[in-house]
Structures are given as structure tokens and as C-alpha cells.
Design an enzyme around this catalytic site. Structure first.
Site, mmCIF file in Angstrom:
data_model
loop_
_atom_site.group_PDB
_atom_site.id
_atom_site.type_symbol
_atom_site.label_atom_id
_atom_site.label_comp_id
_atom_site.label_asym_id
_atom_site.label_seq_id
_atom_site.Cartn_x
_atom_site.Cartn_y
_atom_site.Cartn_z
ATOM 1 N N THR A 116 27.860 24.184 116.704
ATOM 2 C CA THR A 116 28.175 24.176 115.284
ATOM 3 C C THR A 116 29.613 24.638 115.110
ATOM 4 O O THR A 116 30.056 25.589 115.744
ATOM 5 C CB THR A 116 27.171 24.993 114.434
ATOM 6 O OG1 THR A 116 27.366 24.658 113.063
ATOM 7 C CG2 THR A 116 27.268 26.484 114.660
ATOM 8 N N CYS A 121 29.216 31.499 106.687
ATOM 9 C CA CYS A 121 27.918 31.053 107.205
ATOM 10 C C CYS A 121 27.613 31.781 108.516
ATOM 11 O O CYS A 121 28.513 32.282 109.183
ATOM 12 C CB CYS A 121 27.924 29.550 107.474
ATOM 13 S SG CYS A 121 28.101 28.527 105.998
ATOM 14 N N HIS A 125 22.544 26.621 111.194
ATOM 15 C CA HIS A 125 23.803 26.962 110.511
ATOM 16 C C HIS A 125 23.438 27.253 109.060
ATOM 17 O O HIS A 125 23.389 26.352 108.230
ATOM 18 C CB HIS A 125 24.762 25.776 110.614
ATOM 19 C CG HIS A 125 26.130 26.030 110.067
ATOM 20 N ND1 HIS A 125 27.259 25.647 110.741
ATOM 21 C CD2 HIS A 125 26.572 26.595 108.913
ATOM 22 C CE1 HIS A 125 28.338 25.957 110.029
ATOM 23 N NE2 HIS A 125 27.932 26.536 108.905
#
Length: 160
Positions: free
Chosen positions: A23, A29, A46
Site C-alpha cells: 500500500t 491513514c 488501508h
């Protein structure tokens, strides 16, 4: 031959070794790598927000820590028949400076706290983390070894 599977924002993937889960662009995040060590199957999530409580539309449940993690853990356990999962987390940066440090504006910190709380409630230990700070990062999860490489702009890549 291994494949690199990309996980977008508010998304997750489950794969088996020798594949790699990736990711890119974790700012506030949080990326959560979950791993079933006997079968070498892992998941990468994520998440974007700590909880779904104030949202009427939760159809994209993978966006929220409180909804995503229990669902992904259940899917991973069902797929592997393993109950002793491991976790590594990264992200949760404070990407912007606010003159008032209201807790509602500290999404990165709130995401880290929510992920930690949910994983604790599910009995999954966080064996390594690289969280906080003011810089975004990317995560590369090796499902053969459960090494998680972290890449940050203008920094050397390292393993957590």
C-alpha cells in the site's frame, strides 16, 4: 513466481506467500498487516478513519477501523483455520499543522488508537509498528517472512 498486489485507500487484500502486499501513500491513514504464520497467508488493510459511528453510509466498510478489522480477521481465520494471528502497523502521520490541536483534527493519532484498540479486543498482538510523525510512508509486506518494509520520501527503506 510471486505477484505484488496493490491495496488502495479504504481497501484490503488477502494473499498467500510468495506474494507481496503493498500500500502506497499512508499519510494519516493506517496500514494493518495481518499474518497467519503457519499457512503464510496475510492481509493488508488501508484504513482511512477510526470509526463509523458518525456516518450514515458505511457501505464501504473497509474505510473504518472498527468495521474493517473484525471483518478481515474473520475472513483470514476462515481461510486459514488459524486463530493466532500477528499484526504490524504503519502510518497515522500528522500531515498538517493546525494552530489549534483539537483532537478531532488529529486523524492520524485517532486512527492509530482505534486500530490498536480493535486489534487488542480481537486478541491480536502488534509485534511491530512504525506510526506517527509528520511524514507519509508506504508499506511492503513479504508474505514468506512477514517482513514489512517501510519506505518514506528521502529516507532509506527499512524493515519493521
Amino acid at each position: 513466481m510471486s505477484e505484488q498486489l496493490k491495496v488502495g485507500i479504504s481497501d484490503y487484500k488477502i494473499a498467500q506467500a510468495p506474494n507481496e502486499l503493498v500500500t502506497i501513500g499512508l499519510g494519516s491513514c493506517v496500514g494493518i498487516a495481518l499474518y497467519a504464520p503457519k499457512s503464510k497467508v496475510g492481509a493488508l488493510s488501508h484504513i482511512m478513519l477510526p470509526d463509523s459511528a458518525t456516518f450514515s453510509d458505511t457501505s464501504n466498510w473497509a474505510k473504518f477501523a472498527d468495521l474493517a478489522l473484525p471483518a478481515i480477521v474473520k475472513e483470514l481465520k476462515d481461510k486459514t483455520n488459524e486463530t493466532a494471528l500477528l499484526a504490524k502497523i504503519a502510518g497515522g502521520a500528522s500531515m498538517f499543522s493546525f494552530s489549534q490541536q483539537a483532537s478531532s483534527l488529529q486523524i492520524g493519532r485517532r486512527n492509530i488508537e482505534a486500530v490498536t484498540t480493535v486489534l487488542n479486543s480481537l486478541g491480536i498482538p502488534i509485534i511491530s509498528e512504525h506510526v506517527g510523525g509528520q511524514m507519509g510512508r508506504s508499506m511492503f509486506v513479504d508474505l514468506q517472512t512477514f517482513d514489512v518494509r517501510i519506505r518514506m520520501v528521502n529516507r532509506e527503506e527499512f524493515i519493521v
